[in-house]
Design an enzyme around this catalytic site. Structure first.
Site: not given
Ligand code: DX5
Ligand code: ZN
Length: 227
Positions: A10, A34, A138, A176
């Site tokens: 991401s 992502h 998530m 995620d």
């Molecule tokens: C959160 C996002 C994720 C997240 C990933 O709202 O959907 O994709 O930011 O970042 P990390 O790996 O830093 O949690």
């Molecule tokens: Zn995400």
């Protein structure tokens, strides 16, 4: 035996002043990118829109998964599809008829995904799973990068895998939020096809080195489970 687990950075914590270089620095090490789109309404944070997706699409050959954390996914899906999204995931609790948005994504020719908020039960997703390319589990509450991994979601990931297998569905399980060198083992144990890592890769220090480290760990873990 499980196949190769795909890695999807991401870009939330990447340096947006040189986003093309950031993306290219890890493109050969990772699989997907992502892309977290936030509207300041479904979540209390704002990120970027289709023009950034289009810029990233020009910077690499990797497929792009756009994770819509917005209140009106149906309204914006066409723009993200034209910007180069290969898959689009949305949160079904924001729309009246998730099935209609899935129809729309199919008609646009992009892979359809549903994103599972930690507080929304898996039973809400069962009616749609057979139609999905990806179920996005998530492991943080949506809104920000760099949050702590929610261990309590792990049994739900196990259940999601079971549900997909029982239905004979094709959906990838993508995990995620909060995935890093300390949490990746339990994600792989729970069953995952695609791992998202944001701040663990774009850490402001050395993104390619961080991506390689996670890639190697995934390969070790998959090797172990195959033995
Ligand atoms: C959160 C996002 C994720 C997240 C990933 O709202 O959907 O994709 O930011 O970042 P990390 O790996 O830093 O949690
Ligand atoms: Zn995400």
């Amino acid at each position: 035996m499980r196949g190769r687990i795909r890695l999807a950075p991401s870009i939330l914590t990447a340096d947006f002043a040189r986003i093309g270089d950031e993306v290219r620095s890890v493109a050969d090490i990772v699989d997907w990118f992502h892309l977290d789109v936030m509207d300041g309404h479904y979540v209390p944070n704002l990120t970027f829109g289709p023009s950034t997706v289009e810029a990233i699409d020009r910077s690499c050959e990797n497929p792009l998964h756009v994770h819509l954390m917005i209140s009106n996914p149906g309204q914006y899906a066409p723009e993200f599809a034209s910007a180069g999204a290969d898959r689009i995931s949305f949160h079904p609790e924001v729309v009246e008829e998730p099935g209609a948005v899935i129809d729309q994504l199919e008609a646009l020719g992009v892979g359809a995904g549903l994103a599972v908020h930690p507080d929304v039960p898996l039973s809400r997703f069962a009616p749609y799973i057979e139609r999905l390319d990806v179920l996005l589990m998530m492991t943080v509450r949506p809104g920000f990068g760099g949050q702590k991994f929610l261990d309590e979601v792990v049994p739900k990931i196990v259940d999601a895998n079971r549900l997909i297998r029982e239905m004979g569905a094709r959906a990838d399980v993508e995990v995620d939020g909060g995935v890093n060198a300390s949490t990746i083992d339990q994600v792989v144990d729970a069953g995952v096809d695609i791992v998202v890592a944001g701040s663990a890769i774009f850490d402001g220090v050395d993104a390619p080195a961080a991506a390689k480290k996670l890639r190697e760990r995934l390969d070790v873990l998959v090797g172990k489970s195959a033995r």
